[in-house]
Design an enzyme around this catalytic site. Structure first.
Site, PDB file in Angstrom:
ATOM      1  N   PRO A   1       3.105  -4.450   3.822  1.00  0.00           N
ATOM      2  CA  PRO A   1       4.001  -5.102   4.790  1.00  0.00           C
ATOM      3  C   PRO A   1       5.302  -5.569   4.150  1.00  0.00           C
ATOM      4  CG  PRO A   1       1.759  -5.790   5.187  1.00  0.00           C
ATOM      5  CD  PRO A   1       1.731  -4.986   3.908  1.00  0.00           C
ATOM      6  N   TYR A   2       5.236  -6.113   2.930  1.00  0.00           N
ATOM      7  CA  TYR A   2       6.471  -6.514   2.251  1.00  0.00           C
ATOM      8  C   TYR A   2       7.431  -5.347   2.137  1.00  0.00           C
ATOM      9  CZ  TYR A   2       9.659  -6.827  -1.646  1.00  0.00           C
ATOM     10  OH  TYR A   2      10.789  -6.725  -2.423  1.00  0.00           O
ATOM     11  N   ALA A   3       6.936  -4.230   1.601  1.00  0.00           N
ATOM     12  CA  ALA A   3       7.807  -3.068   1.403  1.00  0.00           C
ATOM     13  C   ALA A   3       8.345  -2.560   2.733  1.00  0.00           C
ATOM     14  CB  ALA A   3       7.044  -1.972   0.669  1.00  0.00           C
TER      15      ALA A   3
END
Length: 338
Positions: free
Chosen positions: A140-142
């Site tokens: 999710p961060y990426a």
């Protein structure tokens, strides 16, 4: 030149602010201090608050109408945390960035340098990438970084905003003058875990040992944070050459540049380098990969050198040494807090 640094009280943002100040560029810092540190803003114009706070952004520009550009470093960045809290990550990294872009346009600010990430790439079989490599973010961060890049490109195609996205590889080290460094005593990345293992006298966990690399551990392109900061200074100076104001063809108001060393280092190789620097080897044990982790990649691109006249100056050994030096003084600078 004057630049607004959103997230300028964090690890990278504060280092960029120092590099700007050393280069004669005045940094104005905006940070909500969720992860940033007030100590890193001392001696600089500082606004405590959120990038989505329209009235606050308006006040910043009213009080500093000569701001020439924005460096957008404000984001949450911990991969396993993003897996556990995707809603929080999309809200902080994407929704608030959209509001920020709107506030910048309203205030006539048309230059943005966006802190993106090499974690958005789909690495090739040799685990190298360039700016034209396909994207396949694995956490999710990426994905928040990939979404923001696409969102800013769409905005730049139809509005005056111009955006240079700098895709960071893996920052290590600290400001060589030790003005700033990692805020957390025990950061979650590999080098931070090595320092923690050394301090506590426990083995270092190699998380993930069956990746398609030369020794099975993850591979990264470790770039000294001061080199990363210097690239931002170069991008600020070159901005109008990279993306001229007015007259550009539709859809050319944005571009991406990789910031890495061009050398891949596995986690096991990083530990070997760490042990060589310290002279007191930390043993290793194998462990499962963390949620959201990927094999990794390193850059094969020379675009940053061609367009910015920039290339890394600091070695991995210097990055390790500066990280250790920062760890030794961190509690004095930050008062011993976490």
């Amino acid at each position: 030149m004057k630049v607004l640094i959103a997230g300028g009280a964090g690890y990278i943002g504060s280092t960029v602010a120092s590099a700007c100040a050393d280069a004669g560029i005045t940094p104005v810092v905006l940070d909500n201090l969720v992860t940033g540190r007030r100590e890193f803003t001392e001696g600089r114009p500082f606004y405590e608050g959120d990038i989505a706070d329209g009235p606050l952004i308006d006040r910043v520009f009213a009080e500093h109408p000569d701001i020439d550009a924005v460096v957008h470093c404000a984001a949450l960045i911990v991969v396993p945390e993003s897996v556990a809290d995707p809603v929080g990550y999309y809200r902080a990294n994407v929704a608030k960035s959209l509001e920020f872009a709107d506030h910048l346009l309203r205030n006539g600010c048309t230059r943005m340098i966006f802190s993106s990430s090499a974690s958005i790439y789909a690495a090739g079989a040799d685990l190298t990438v360039d700016e034209d490599s396909p994207l396949a973010p694995q956490s999710p961060y990426a994905r928040t970084k990939a979404v923001c890049e696409a969102m800013f490109a769409d905005i730049a195609a139809g509005r005056p905003l111009r955006v240079v996205s700098l895709r960071y590889f893996n920052p290590v080290g600290a400001d060589p003058k030790l003005r700033t460094g990692l805020q957390l005593r025990h950061p979650s990345h590999a080098l931070g875990k090595m320092i923690q293992a050394r301090e506590e006298g426990v083995p270092f966990q190699v998380t993930g040992t069956d990746y398609p690399t030369r020794d099975g551990s993850g591979i990264r392109d470790y770039i000294h944070v001061w080199d990363l900061a210097a690239a931002h200074v170069a991008a600020l100076h070159a901005f109008d050459t990279l993306l001229p104001e007015g007259g550009e063809e539709p859809g050319t108001g944005s571009m991406v540049i990789n910031l890495g060393t061009g050398t891949g280092t596995t986690v096991r190789e990083l530990l070997d380098a760490f042990n060589e620097v310290t002279g007191t080897p930390v043993p290793a044990v194998e462990a499962a990969a963390r949620p959201g982790d990927a094999a990794g990649a390193y850059t094969r691109s020379d675009r940053a050198e061609r367009l910015l006249g920039w290339r890394p100056r600091h070695s991995l050994t210097e990055g390790i040494r500066h990280s250790l030096e920062w760890a030794a003084v961190r509690e004095d600078v930050l008062g011993g807090t976490a």
